[in-house]
Design an enzyme around this catalytic site. Structure first.
Site, PDB file in Angstrom:
ATOM      1  N   GLU A  64      -2.169   9.384  17.601  1.00 35.62           N
ATOM      2  CA  GLU A  64      -2.730   8.052  17.913  1.00 35.62           C
ATOM      3  C   GLU A  64      -2.619   7.236  16.634  1.00 35.62           C
ATOM      4  O   GLU A  64      -1.873   6.264  16.568  1.00 35.62           O
ATOM      5  CB  GLU A  64      -4.192   8.191  18.368  1.00 35.62           C
ATOM      6  CG  GLU A  64      -4.894   6.869  18.636  1.00 35.62           C
ATOM      7  CD  GLU A  64      -6.399   7.028  18.958  1.00 35.62           C
ATOM      8  OE1 GLU A  64      -6.972   8.095  18.668  1.00 35.62           O
ATOM      9  OE2 GLU A  64      -6.994   6.054  19.484  1.00 35.62           O
ATOM     10  N   HIS A 120     -13.284   9.088  27.956  1.00 29.97           N
ATOM     11  CA  HIS A 120     -14.459   9.670  27.286  1.00 29.97           C
ATOM     12  C   HIS A 120     -15.720   9.095  27.918  1.00 29.97           C
ATOM     13  O   HIS A 120     -15.909   7.872  27.933  1.00 29.97           O
ATOM     14  CB  HIS A 120     -14.455   9.318  25.800  1.00 29.97           C
ATOM     15  CG  HIS A 120     -13.210   9.739  25.086  1.00 29.97           C
ATOM     16  ND1 HIS A 120     -13.131  10.915  24.378  1.00 29.97           N
ATOM     17  CD2 HIS A 120     -11.994   9.150  24.975  1.00 29.97           C
ATOM     18  CE1 HIS A 120     -11.916  11.021  23.848  1.00 29.97           C
ATOM     19  NE2 HIS A 120     -11.201   9.971  24.197  1.00 29.97           N
ATOM     20  N   HIS A 165      -7.621  10.846  30.753  1.00 31.74           N
ATOM     21  CA  HIS A 165      -8.083  10.632  29.372  1.00 31.74           C
ATOM     22  C   HIS A 165      -9.121   9.522  29.392  1.00 31.74           C
ATOM     23  O   HIS A 165      -8.802   8.341  29.360  1.00 31.74           O
ATOM     24  CB  HIS A 165      -6.862  10.260  28.498  1.00 31.74           C
ATOM     25  CG  HIS A 165      -7.192  10.016  27.051  1.00 31.74           C
ATOM     26  ND1 HIS A 165      -6.195   9.871  26.089  1.00 31.74           N
ATOM     27  CD2 HIS A 165      -8.356   9.883  26.392  1.00 31.74           C
ATOM     28  CE1 HIS A 165      -6.744   9.663  24.909  1.00 31.74           C
ATOM     29  NE2 HIS A 165      -8.066   9.652  25.067  1.00 31.74           N
ATOM     30  N   ASP A 169      -9.279   5.551  28.325  1.00 34.17           N
ATOM     31  CA  ASP A 169      -9.822   6.039  27.052  1.00 34.17           C
ATOM     32  C   ASP A 169     -11.329   5.769  26.935  1.00 34.17           C
ATOM     33  O   ASP A 169     -12.127   6.683  27.143  1.00 34.17           O
ATOM     34  CB  ASP A 169      -9.048   5.440  25.871  1.00 34.17           C
ATOM     35  CG  ASP A 169      -9.130   6.287  24.603  1.00 34.17           C
ATOM     36  OD1 ASP A 169      -9.676   7.400  24.663  1.00 34.17           O
ATOM     37  OD2 ASP A 169      -8.630   5.833  23.548  1.00 34.17           O
ATOM     38  N   ASP A 170     -11.699   4.543  26.599  1.00 38.93           N
ATOM     39  CA  ASP A 170     -13.119   4.169  26.452  1.00 38.93           C
ATOM     40  C   ASP A 170     -13.290   2.800  27.103  1.00 38.93           C
ATOM     41  O   ASP A 170     -13.326   1.766  26.422  1.00 38.93           O
ATOM     42  CB  ASP A 170     -13.482   4.118  24.960  1.00 38.93           C
ATOM     43  CG  ASP A 170     -13.287   5.463  24.292  1.00 38.93           C
ATOM     44  OD1 ASP A 170     -14.182   6.306  24.374  1.00 38.93           O
ATOM     45  OD2 ASP A 170     -12.197   5.679  23.714  1.00 38.93           O
TER      46      ASP A 170
END
Ligand code: HPA
Ligand code: ZN
Length: 355
Positions: free
Chosen positions: A217, A36, A34, A295-296
């Protein structure tokens, strides 16, 4: 806090109950499921590409970009994410962004990664789908050639846009369908339930794509149920609000549908007030299949190893728990069983030989 299920692969491994040191965590063979790509754009690259591609940003230095990263919720982050992504224009920009992330994979001993990209963040401002995906795919090939890092590509739809826009994007992706392993759903969760995209995901399944979705989330457990019942997900991105629904917890334990949990992201977006409040270990102790992800990473203060370290700072993280998280990262991936077993063998050897 000892996880209730420890895979047979680790029976006989010494010192399982010892706390995991940073060294142990850093060298652990792992997968990331996961992440991005637009969320891996560093402030330095954003600033340089903004100048190069003549995109005006409301910042006059890299330091100003970094200082702006104070978030109160998911939307406050997404606004900056989409603004930042507007500097990406040429195929080479997408290559450089992806290459930069793979360098971090190498440093963090990430052996396999399943990258998400949001084509609509770019096609909506006139960048061709081919420009985006060709840059990413070339960097994926090079990471395999240069460093042996294996990867798959996941295409996420922006849920704040219409189902028609998602369907159009799905159709645009079809020439590359053998290069995209799965489709998913991201962006503003509240007010955009999975049910909005039931038909798009039915078509994606018919085209042979595997299915994931962000759910739970910020959104309620009912969104996780919709992702399961309507979209037919094989993995839930985040899913940390599952613990509000005992029936859902039981279902996730029985089916072992994985949750791709992102600890630093959850704290930075105020899903939890502080790391010590995170429910990752509660989910794990309840027998759910969870693993950790960044994630980011350039927005939330760290790549994959930083997420392991942040957990180890807030909880008494044992070697056994770290191994289980890494094990789950491989078993939850979309690679073949034979490939999974190769990675798990590497993990077992690592644990046996670590001094
Ligand atoms: N949630 C939803 N959309 C996103 C995220 C996230 O954590 N990261 C990038 N797009
Ligand atoms: Zn995400």
């Amino acid at each position: 806090m000892i996880p209730s299920v420890i895979p047979a692969d680790f029976s006989g491994v010494p010192k399982l109950t010892e706390l995991a040191s940073r060294e142990f965590l850093a060298g652990l063979p792992k997968a990331e499921l996961h992440m991005h790509l637009d969320g891996a754009l560093s402030p330095a690259m954003m600033f340089a590409l903004g100048q190069r591609n003549q995109v005006s940003l409301p910042y006059s230095s890299v330091e100003e970009i970094e200082a702006a990263y104070q978030f109160t919720n998911l939307q406050s982050f997404l606004d900056l994410l989409y603004q930042g992504a507007s500097v990406l224009k040429r195929e080479q920009d997408f290559y450089d962004l992806t290459r930069d992330y793979f360098l971090k994979c190498k440093a963090d001993n990430v052996l396999h990664t399943e990258l998400s990209f949001d084509p609509q963040s770019h096609t909506e401002r006139g960048i061709p789908f081919a420009t985006v995906i060709n840059g990413i795919l070339r960097a994926m090939d090079d990471a395999k050639k240069d460093w042996g890092i294996s990867s798959k590509l996941v295409m996420d739809f922006l849920r704040h846009l219409s189902a028609d826009s998602a369907m159009k994007t799905l159709e645009e992706s079809l020439p590359w369908k053998d290069k995209i392993i799965a489709v998913g759903l991201d962006s503003s969760e509240l007010g955009h339930p999975p049910s909005k995209f039931t038909e798009v995901f039915a078509r994606a399944r018919a085209e042979g794509y595997r299915i994931v979705a962000h759910a739970g989330e910020e959104g309620p457990p009912s969104y996780i149920w919709e992702a399961i019942d309507l979209l037919k997900v094989e993995r839930i991105d985040h899913g940390v609000r599952s613990d509000e629904d005992p029936k859902l917890m039981e279902y996730l334990r029985e089916t072992q549908i994985p949750l791709t949990v992102c600890p630093l992201s959850n704290v930075r977006l105020c899903v939890f007030d502080k790391m010590a409040d995170h429910n990752l270990f509660a989910l794990m102790d309840a027998g759910l299949r969870v693993m950790i992800n960044s994630d980011d990473p350039t927005y939330f203060g760290g790549y994959l190893n930083d997420n392991y370290f942040a957990l180890a700072d807030a909880f008494p993280l044992t070697r056994e728990q770290a191994l289980l998280l890494a094990h789950n990262s491989f078993t939850s991936s979309f690679i073949s069983d034979a490939e999974k077993q190769e990675f798990i063998d590497q993990l077992k050897n690592y644990a046996k030989n670590f001094h």
